[in-house]
Enzyme design. Sequence first.
Site, PDB file in Angstrom:
ATOM      1  CB  SER A 145      -0.894   0.023   1.244  1.00 39.92           C
ATOM      2  OG  SER A 145      -1.535   1.282   1.378  1.00 39.92           O
ATOM      3  CE1 TYR A 162      -3.938  -1.968   4.378  1.00 39.97           C
ATOM      4  CE2 TYR A 162      -3.441   0.368   4.097  1.00 39.97           C
ATOM      5  CZ  TYR A 162      -3.773  -0.863   3.547  1.00 39.97           C
ATOM      6  OH  TYR A 162      -3.924  -0.997   2.194  1.00 39.97           O
TER       7      TYR A 162
END
Length: 258
Positions: A145, A162
């Site tokens: 990401s 995350y």
Amino acid sequence: MENLFDLTGKVAVVTGASSGIGADAALAYAKAGADVALLARRLEKLNEVKAAIESTGRKAIAVVCDVTKEESVKAAMETVLSTFGHIDILLNNAGIAVRGGVDSMSEEDWNKSFDINVKGIFLTSKYVVPHMKERGYGKIVNIASVNAVVADKHDTFIRHSYNASKSAVLGLTKGMAASYAKHGITVNAIGPALFESEMTAETLFKSEQFLNAYNAANPAGRPGNKGELNGTILYLSCDTSSYVQGQFIIVDGGGALV
């Protein structure tokens, strides 16, 4: 003109293939000539993607797999190999984004992020890399990401586990790339920004405030559209990128530039 993204005769394994980026990529692989093994936990959704692939004339199998469970991954890869005989491409796409900062999230949610986002790549690779080494060929693409390298102060997007787990994906990608290049295996990562998926549709895309802020900050002025990751995924999965190793390609409309 030569088709630089030709995958004729290749077999691709896609985790998290039941929807979103994984489903789009699986269909893109098929359109490029590959047969595809679809791995995820929801068989009904996998069968929908399987039908779409078969409509292109390519072969596909739907395999129920929990990437956090070693026996599940082992059994899934055995099924793929017994069906197709070989694996050329592994797209590690399964992932999760748990909301919360370190001051508010539970240990369970923290562990869940690392189990799916990092351990999942470890386990799938564990049962694919030996096969690739034996054949002297393989393409591994890890979906990380942009948030592996860029954080966001907007409350809607606070996901510290995350950030941390996707950063770990980059470290794992580089380590694998350096170790397995001599075996004819390339390992690279992709860093998407905001794309609509099941993971984001119920949170980020329902927040007009967040979307307005995102669009204002992003040079492209919008989130990514369906299919806009496919070119990068195909590039890193085909022989055109045979000398690309251990790289992280950000696909974010320029958001990491500002």
